[in-house]
Write an enzyme that holds these catalytic residues in place. Structure first.
Site, PDB file in Angstrom:
ATOM      1  N   GLY A  76      -1.004  -0.841  -6.913  1.00  0.00           N
ATOM      2  CA  GLY A  76      -2.055  -1.192  -7.900  1.00  0.00           C
ATOM      3  C   GLY A  76      -3.402  -1.253  -7.151  1.00  0.00           C
ATOM      4  O   GLY A  76      -3.322  -1.791  -6.029  1.00  0.00           O
ATOM      5  N   CYS A  77      -4.462  -0.905  -7.801  1.00  0.00           N
ATOM      6  CA  CYS A  77      -5.627  -0.889  -6.914  1.00  0.00           C
ATOM      7  C   CYS A  77      -6.241  -2.061  -6.808  1.00  0.00           C
ATOM      8  O   CYS A  77      -6.753  -2.612  -5.732  1.00  0.00           O
ATOM      9  CB  CYS A  77      -6.568  -0.031  -7.755  1.00  0.00           C
ATOM     10  SG  CYS A  77      -6.952  -0.440  -9.465  1.00  0.00           S
ATOM     11  N   ASN A  78      -6.069  -2.865  -7.869  1.00  0.00           N
ATOM     12  CA  ASN A  78      -6.250  -4.571  -7.495  1.00  0.00           C
ATOM     13  C   ASN A  78      -5.440  -5.216  -6.687  1.00  0.00           C
ATOM     14  O   ASN A  78      -5.903  -6.030  -5.737  1.00  0.00           O
ATOM     15  CB  ASN A  78      -6.282  -5.332  -9.079  1.00  0.00           C
ATOM     16  CG  ASN A  78      -7.376  -5.096 -10.041  1.00  0.00           C
ATOM     17  OD1 ASN A  78      -8.309  -4.321  -9.623  1.00  0.00           O
ATOM     18  ND2 ASN A  78      -6.964  -5.289 -11.245  1.00  0.00           N
ATOM     19  N   ALA A  79      -4.265  -4.670  -6.699  1.00  0.00           N
ATOM     20  CA  ALA A  79      -3.289  -5.321  -5.515  1.00  0.00           C
ATOM     21  C   ALA A  79      -3.711  -5.205  -4.147  1.00  0.00           C
ATOM     22  O   ALA A  79      -3.447  -5.875  -3.212  1.00  0.00           O
ATOM     23  CB  ALA A  79      -1.821  -4.954  -5.987  1.00  0.00           C
ATOM     24  N   THR A  97      -6.515  -4.300  -2.852  1.00  0.00           N
ATOM     25  CA  THR A  97      -7.834  -4.996  -2.710  1.00  0.00           C
ATOM     26  C   THR A  97      -7.443  -6.505  -1.993  1.00  0.00           C
ATOM     27  O   THR A  97      -8.003  -6.763  -0.981  1.00  0.00           O
ATOM     28  CB  THR A  97      -8.855  -4.856  -3.576  1.00  0.00           C
ATOM     29  OG1 THR A  97      -8.825  -3.737  -4.152  1.00  0.00           O
ATOM     30  CG2 THR A  97     -10.161  -5.407  -3.041  1.00  0.00           C
TER      31      THR A  97
END
Length: 342
Positions: free
Chosen positions: A148-151, A153
Site C-alpha cells: 500500500g502507498c501509505n504503508a 511511506t
C-alpha cells in the site's frame, strides 16, 4: 533481450503510470493492455497525455495471449486480482498492485478486507514488495505483492528504527497526508473538486484503515514481537504525493544515524541532513523517497518525516523496480527520472 509486458487494468491511474514509465524502458515492450470497460479503445482516448506512444488497443483480459508475455502487471481493483491471477499461466511472472496478496495470514486478510481469500495457494507464495527489504526474495519470486502507498511511506520512516532498536516500540504515531489519486480513478462524490478542494480531512481514523494490517504484519516481523502503531491518514487536495509525519520516542542522533546507515546504498532513498524536512514537491513524478529527522523540543521525542509519490514509488514505480529484479535487470532501469518541479 527485450521482455514482453502486459498491463492488466491499464485504464486506471496506476496502469497509466506504468505505461509512462515503461515507455522509455530499454528492456521492456508493452504487448498487451487490458481495460474491460474500455475494451476496443485506444490509450490515447483514455489518457490523452500518452497520445505520442505507439500502444496496443485496450482489450479484455480473456483476449490476451499470455504465451507471448514474460511478465504481467496487475493493476486491477482490490478483491479482483486474486481471481484473475489464479487463472493466469502458472509460469507467468506477475507483479500485483492491489491489496490482494499483501497480507500473509488468511485470517488477517479476512479481518481487514471482510471476505475470505479466494486464492490461498497463491497468497502463500506471494512475496511482499517493499523492494529495499525483500530484494533477494523478489528476485526469485513468481508473484510479488505491491505494498500500500501509505504503508510504504510509514515503513520507510520506521522499519530501520525498529530493526536497530533505537525507538520505543509502544509509542509510535503516524500522521499521514495523502493525495487524492491514491483513491483511484472511479467516480466518487467525496472526490469531486467542490467537495475536496480548499480543505482536507482525516479518514479511516481510530485503527480502521486497511493499511494497518501491513503495518502490524511488517513491524511485528521486524521487531520479533507484536507492534501496534497509532495511524491517522488525511486526504489533501493534491493530485500526487504522500507525507508521513511520524512521532517516536528515542534520541534524534541515533535515529538519524540508523536511517542514514540503512539507506546509504539505496538508489532511491535519501536521508536529509539532520533538521532538514522533506516536501512532496521535491519527489513528484519520481521513484525517490526523502526522509528527514528533527529533535522535538520535548527531550527524548523525535519527529521523522517521509515523502514519496503515491503513484510512482508508492505503486507503479515500485512495481517496475520489482519487475526489473524478477527479470534479472538492474532494478533502477527506467526509473531514474528526475522529479517534476515546480
Amino acid at each position: 533481450m527485450v521482455h514482453n509486458i502486459a498491463i492488466l487494468g491499464a485504464s486506471g491511474y496506476t496502469g497509466a503510470e506504468l505505461v509512462r514509465l515503461i515507455a522509455t524502458h530499454p528492456a521492456m515492450r508493452i504487448v498487451a493492455l487490458s481495460g474491460d470497460r474500455k475494451a476496443g479503445m485506444q490509450m490515447a482516448e483514455v489518457f490523452p497525455h500518452l497520445r505520442h506512444l505507439d500502444l496496443p488497443e485496450l482489450v479484455r483480459i480473456e483476449d490476451i495471449d499470455f504465451a507471448q508475455v514474460d511478465l504481467a502487471f496487475c493493476a486491477l481493483p482490490h478483491a479482483t486480482s486474486q481471481a484473475v491471477i489464479k487463472g493466469l499461466p502458472s509460469d507467468l511472472k506477475v507483479v500485483d498492485l492491489s491489496a490482494d496478496f499483501r497480507l500473509r495470514d488468511p485470517a488477517e486478510y479476512l479481518k481487514w478486507y471482510g471476505k475470505p481469500h479466494e486464492a490461498l495457494e497463491l497468497q502463500a507464495q506471494a512475496v511482499y514488495g517493499l523492494t529495499e527489504f525483500y530484494r533477494d526474495e523478489i528476485r526469485a519470486a513468481r508473484l510479488v505483492a505491491g505494498t500500500g502507498c501509505n504503508a510504504a511511506t510509514g515503513q520507510y520512516a520506521l522499519r530501520p528504527l525498529i530493526e536497530a532498536g533505537v525507538i520505543d516500540l509502544d509509542e509510535i504515531i503516524i500522521d499521514l497526508k495523502a493525495a487524492v489519486s491514491g483513491a483511484g480513478r472511479s467516480l466518487k462524490e467525496n472526490l469531486l473538486h467542490a467537495e475536496l478542494s480548499e480543505g482536507y480531512h482525516a479518514y479511516s481514523a481510530g485503527g480502521t484503515h486497511r493499511h494497518l494490517g501491513e503495518f502490524d504484519q511488517e513491524f511485528s516481523r521486524a521487531a520479533g514481537r507484536p507492534v501496534r502503531v497509532q495511524f491517522t491518514p488525511h486526504l489533501i487536495p493534491a493530485n500526487r504525493g504522500i507525507l508521513a509525519t511520524v512521532y517516536v520516542r528515542g534520541q534524534a542522533d541515533a535515529i538519524h544515524a540508523a536511517l542514514a546507515a540503512r539507506y546509504d546504498a539505496e538508489p532511491f532513498l535519501t536521508v536529509l541532513p539532520m533538521g532538514e524536512l522533506p516536501s512532496t514537491r521535491h519527489i513528484r513524478g519520481s521513484n525517490f523517497v526523502h526522509i528527514g529527522v528533527m529533535a522535538d523540543r520535548i527531550p527524548g521525542r523525535v519527529i521523522v518525516v517521509a515523502v514519496l509519490d503515491n503513484l510512482t514509488k508508492g505503486s507503479s514505480g515500485q512495481a517496475l523496480q520489482n519487475a526489473n529484479l524478477m527479470l534479472g535487470l538492474d532494478e533502477t532501469t527506467g526509473l531514474m527520472l528526475a522529479p517534476v518541479f515546480p
